[in-house]
Design a protein around this motif. Structure first.
Motif, PDB file in Angstrom:
ATOM      1  N   ASP A 138       0.853  -1.297  -0.040  1.00 59.48           N
ATOM      2  CA  ASP A 138      -0.064   0.027  -0.130  1.00 59.48           C
ATOM      3  C   ASP A 138       0.894   1.307  -0.132  1.00 59.48           C
ATOM      4  OD1 ASP A 138       1.044   0.120   2.596  1.00 59.48           O
ATOM      5  OD2 ASP A 138      -0.916  -0.411   3.436  1.00 59.48           O
ATOM      6  N   ASP A 139       0.329   2.549   0.135  1.00 60.01           N
ATOM      7  CA  ASP A 139       1.149   3.668  -0.112  1.00 60.01           C
ATOM      8  C   ASP A 139       1.992   3.967   1.339  1.00 60.01           C
ATOM      9  OD1 ASP A 139      -0.998   3.889   1.937  1.00 60.01           O
ATOM     10  OD2 ASP A 139      -1.475   6.034   1.453  1.00 60.01           O
ATOM     11  N   ILE A 140       1.754   3.372   2.394  1.00 57.17           N
ATOM     12  CA  ILE A 140       2.519   3.406   3.623  1.00 57.17           C
ATOM     13  C   ILE A 140       4.043   2.566   3.190  1.00 57.17           C
ATOM     14  CG2 ILE A 140       2.933   2.821   5.906  1.00 57.17           C
ATOM     15  CD1 ILE A 140       0.955   5.027   5.706  1.00 57.17           C
ATOM     16  N   ILE A 141       3.561   1.277   2.826  1.00 56.12           N
ATOM     17  CA  ILE A 141       4.858   0.314   2.612  1.00 56.12           C
ATOM     18  C   ILE A 141       5.601   1.141   1.441  1.00 56.12           C
ATOM     19  CG2 ILE A 141       5.415  -1.608   1.785  1.00 56.12           C
ATOM     20  CD1 ILE A 141       3.195  -2.835   3.349  1.00 56.12           C
ATOM     21  N   THR A 142       4.930   1.560   0.420  1.00 61.45           N
ATOM     22  CA  THR A 142       5.650   2.307  -0.718  1.00 61.45           C
ATOM     23  C   THR A 142       6.372   3.396  -0.266  1.00 61.45           C
ATOM     24  OG1 THR A 142       3.898   1.507  -2.181  1.00 61.45           O
ATOM     25  CG2 THR A 142       5.555   3.344  -3.142  1.00 61.45           C
ATOM     26  N   ALA A 143       5.849   4.140   0.590  1.00 55.61           N
ATOM     27  CA  ALA A 143       6.513   5.173   1.040  1.00 55.61           C
ATOM     28  C   ALA A 143       7.766   4.926   1.983  1.00 55.61           C
ATOM     29  CB  ALA A 143       5.791   6.365   1.892  1.00 55.61           C
ATOM     30  N   LEU A 144       7.694   3.878   2.689  1.00 48.69           N
ATOM     31  CA  LEU A 144       8.730   3.454   3.613  1.00 48.69           C
ATOM     32  C   LEU A 144       9.714   2.907   2.735  1.00 48.69           C
ATOM     33  CD1 LEU A 144       6.862   1.422   6.436  1.00 48.69           C
ATOM     34  CD2 LEU A 144       8.032   3.628   6.659  1.00 48.69           C
ATOM     35  N   CYS A 145       9.443   2.456   1.556  1.00 47.74           N
ATOM     36  CA  CYS A 145      10.730   1.807   0.547  1.00 47.74           C
ATOM     37  C   CYS A 145      11.434   3.172   0.339  1.00 47.74           C
ATOM     38  CB  CYS A 145      10.061   1.020  -0.565  1.00 47.74           C
ATOM     39  SG  CYS A 145       9.509  -0.539  -0.222  1.00 47.74           S
ATOM     40  N   ALA A 146      10.706   4.117  -0.429  1.00 46.28           N
ATOM     41  CA  ALA A 146      11.350   5.267  -0.636  1.00 46.28           C
ATOM     42  C   ALA A 146      12.296   5.874   0.522  1.00 46.28           C
ATOM     43  CB  ALA A 146      10.470   6.441  -1.046  1.00 46.28           C
ATOM     44  N   VAL A 147      11.813   5.873   1.745  1.00 43.99           N
ATOM     45  CA  VAL A 147      12.645   6.394   2.888  1.00 43.99           C
ATOM     46  C   VAL A 147      13.936   5.746   2.744  1.00 43.99           C
ATOM     47  CG1 VAL A 147      12.678   6.823   5.267  1.00 43.99           C
ATOM     48  CG2 VAL A 147      10.824   7.388   4.098  1.00 43.99           C
ATOM     49  N   LYS A 148      13.745   4.215   3.119  1.00 45.00           N
ATOM     50  CA  LYS A 148      14.949   3.277   3.271  1.00 45.00           C
ATOM     51  C   LYS A 148      15.861   3.608   1.967  1.00 45.00           C
ATOM     52  CE  LYS A 148      16.315  -1.271   4.322  1.00 45.00           C
ATOM     53  NZ  LYS A 148      15.771  -2.717   4.544  1.00 45.00           N
ATOM     54  N   ARG A 149      15.346   3.676   0.892  1.00 45.90           N
ATOM     55  CA  ARG A 149      16.258   3.955  -0.376  1.00 45.90           C
ATOM     56  C   ARG A 149      17.061   5.205  -0.113  1.00 45.90           C
ATOM     57  NH1 ARG A 149      12.692   4.563  -3.842  1.00 45.90           N
ATOM     58  NH2 ARG A 149      12.166   2.327  -4.160  1.00 45.90           N
ATOM     59  N   ALA A 150      16.422   6.150   0.212  1.00 46.72           N
ATOM     60  CA  ALA A 150      17.067   7.515   0.422  1.00 46.72           C
ATOM     61  C   ALA A 150      18.367   7.421   1.623  1.00 46.72           C
ATOM     62  CB  ALA A 150      16.108   8.735   0.923  1.00 46.72           C
ATOM     63  N   LEU A 151      17.958   6.894   2.602  1.00 48.70           N
ATOM     64  CA  LEU A 151      18.853   6.582   3.832  1.00 48.70           C
ATOM     65  C   LEU A 151      19.984   5.601   3.253  1.00 48.70           C
ATOM     66  CD1 LEU A 151      16.381   6.065   6.925  1.00 48.70           C
ATOM     67  CD2 LEU A 151      17.727   7.916   6.143  1.00 48.70           C
ATOM     68  N   LEU A 152      19.910   4.542   2.664  1.00 49.11           N
ATOM     69  CA  LEU A 152      20.881   3.679   2.051  1.00 49.11           C
ATOM     70  C   LEU A 152      21.621   4.622   1.128  1.00 49.11           C
ATOM     71  CD1 LEU A 152      19.082   0.480   1.604  1.00 49.11           C
ATOM     72  CD2 LEU A 152      20.534   1.072   3.603  1.00 49.11           C
ATOM     73  N   GLN A 153      21.216   5.475   0.420  1.00 49.46           N
ATOM     74  CA  GLN A 153      21.939   6.144  -0.550  1.00 49.46           C
ATOM     75  C   GLN A 153      22.746   7.145   0.195  1.00 49.46           C
ATOM     76  OE1 GLN A 153      18.777   8.045  -3.086  1.00 49.46           O
ATOM     77  NE2 GLN A 153      18.928   6.469  -4.656  1.00 49.46           N
ATOM     78  N   HIS A 154      22.405   7.789   1.330  1.00 46.43           N
ATOM     79  CA  HIS A 154      23.351   8.401   1.916  1.00 46.43           C
ATOM     80  C   HIS A 154      24.256   7.823   3.038  1.00 46.43           C
ATOM     81  CE1 HIS A 154      21.473  12.399   0.691  1.00 46.43           C
ATOM     82  NE2 HIS A 154      20.106  11.821   0.969  1.00 46.43           N
ATOM     83  N   GLY A 155      24.241   6.327   3.079  1.00 44.67           N
ATOM     84  CA  GLY A 155      25.084   5.828   3.733  1.00 44.67           C
ATOM     85  C   GLY A 155      24.658   5.439   5.212  1.00 44.67           C
ATOM     86  N   ARG A 156      23.237   5.604   5.609  1.00 47.04           N
ATOM     87  CA  ARG A 156      22.979   5.709   6.976  1.00 47.04           C
ATOM     88  C   ARG A 156      22.338   4.342   6.986  1.00 47.04           C
ATOM     89  NH1 ARG A 156      23.850   9.971   9.947  1.00 47.04           N
ATOM     90  NH2 ARG A 156      23.355   8.451  11.599  1.00 47.04           N
ATOM     91  N   GLU A 157      22.856   3.312   6.762  1.00 42.96           N
ATOM     92  CA  GLU A 157      22.455   1.872   7.204  1.00 42.96           C
ATOM     93  C   GLU A 157      21.773   1.742   8.596  1.00 42.96           C
ATOM     94  OE1 GLU A 157      25.135   2.415   5.942  1.00 42.96           O
ATOM     95  OE2 GLU A 157      25.510   1.343   4.017  1.00 42.96           O
ATOM     96  N   ASP A 158      22.523   2.578   9.613  1.00 43.93           N
ATOM     97  CA  ASP A 158      22.073   2.387  11.065  1.00 43.93           C
ATOM     98  C   ASP A 158      20.816   3.171  11.336  1.00 43.93           C
ATOM     99  OD1 ASP A 158      23.503   4.847  10.272  1.00 43.93           O
ATOM    100  OD2 ASP A 158      23.280   5.431  12.190  1.00 43.93           O
TER     101      ASP A 158
END
Length: 311
Positions: A138-158
């Motif tokens: 749903d839209d919540i999970i899709t938005a969570l995917c976008a958030v995690k993708r952005a954090l990983l791109q900035h090197g913030r796996e933590d």
């Protein structure tokens, strides 16, 4: 050789006095240390250098009297050459120590992040793949995917670990609701709406975290710490670097506050999952405003066990 040594002693003796006077006027001219002190000038040019010259002269007496011109010249240039070499050596040692300190700080920071990630990585945590969202997301999970993708791109796996935690709680609560209630029941619709409202509030905080991380993405913390560890920085540059480091620290503090606020959401979702799984049927109170959704979900979790399914 003894003639050269005797000439060196005379040249060194003669050069001690002008260097001593220059050092007492401006210690930075005569000392390679940072910061230079006048007592160091006194020790170096009134005691240490004359003592070395005396030893060289006494040793040269075995060859009689007859100082060489080359020895005189070597003695006259010995002090400036020694200052130049010692300054280079001290700068090299300071850079090496700064590099070691930066590497140690980076290793400690990496270990801290890894330890924090291990602590946050709970048993049974479901990892969300931002490149391949789950089927029926749903839209919540899709938005969570976008958030995690952005954090990983900035090197913030933590920081991305909390995305997985929220996704796991959200999916688990929805699964419990679907197993417990008929999707056509009003209780299911109200409970799902509350879960969505509360999860969206946590998602908004995660989006703010992404914005904070992106805001300081171009600031190299390791470079700032390495420059601050170096000696001889201009006052203006040091102040600018200190402000940059303070900005990083304030940003990390705001990120920590946002993640801590989301812990209440995760706890509320756990409460709801446990309470709903214990009922046979349920009717939740209608959802309040968005700013009261968290309290409504807590109340729903507390009242859920009061309902029983009709035969």
């Amino acid at each position: 050789m003894l003639a050269f040594l005797q000439g060196f002693a005379y040249g060194l003796w003669l050069s001690c006095l002008p260097w001593f006077i220059a050092g007492m006027i401006n210690p930075r001219l005569a000392l390679p240390t940072d910061p230079p002190r006048r007592w160091q000038v006194f020790l170096r040019y009134w005691l240490a250098a004359p003592f070395i010259a005396l030893l060289a002269w006494l040793t040269s007496l075995w060859g009689g009297f007859g100082p060489s011109l080359a020895g005189w010249g070597a003695g006259l240039v010995a002090i400036p050459v020694a200052i130049f070499v010692e300054r280079r050596w001290r700068r090299w040692r300071a850079r090496r120590q700064a590099q070691r300190a930066v590497r140690a700080a980076e290793a400690a920071d990496r270990q801290t992040r890894e330890a924090a990630e291990r602590r946050r990585r709970e048993q049974g945590l479901r990892a969300l793949d931002p490149e391949r969202p789950p089927a029926g997301a749903d839209d919540i999970i899709t938005a969570l995917c976008a958030v995690k993708r952005a954090l990983l791109q900035h090197g913030r796996e933590d920081l991305s670990v909390q995305v997985d935690r929220l996704y796991s709680r959200y999916s688990h609560v929805l699964g419990v609701l679907e197993r417990t209630f008929d999707p056509q029941e009003m209780a299911f619709q109200r409970a799902r709406g509350l879960v969505t409202e509360v999860s969206r509030a946590a998602l908004d905080r995660l989006n703010r975290v992404v914005a904070l991380v992106a805001g300081v993405a171009n600031i190299d913390a390791a470079y700032v710490r390495r420059r601050l560890a170096e000696s001889g920085l201009a006052a203006a540059e040091r102040r600018a670097l200190e402000r940059r480091l303070a900005l990083l620290e304030r940003t990390e503090q705001r990120i920590g506050e946002a993640l801590s606020a989301n812990e209440a959401v995760l706890t509320a979702l756990d409460d709801a999952a446990v309470a709903v799984s214990q009922v046979d049927t349920g009717q939740a109170a209608p959802a309040g405003a968005a700013d009261a959704a968290l309290q409504e979900l807590h109340r729903f979790a507390e009242r859920a066990t009061r309902y029983n399914r009709s035969p």
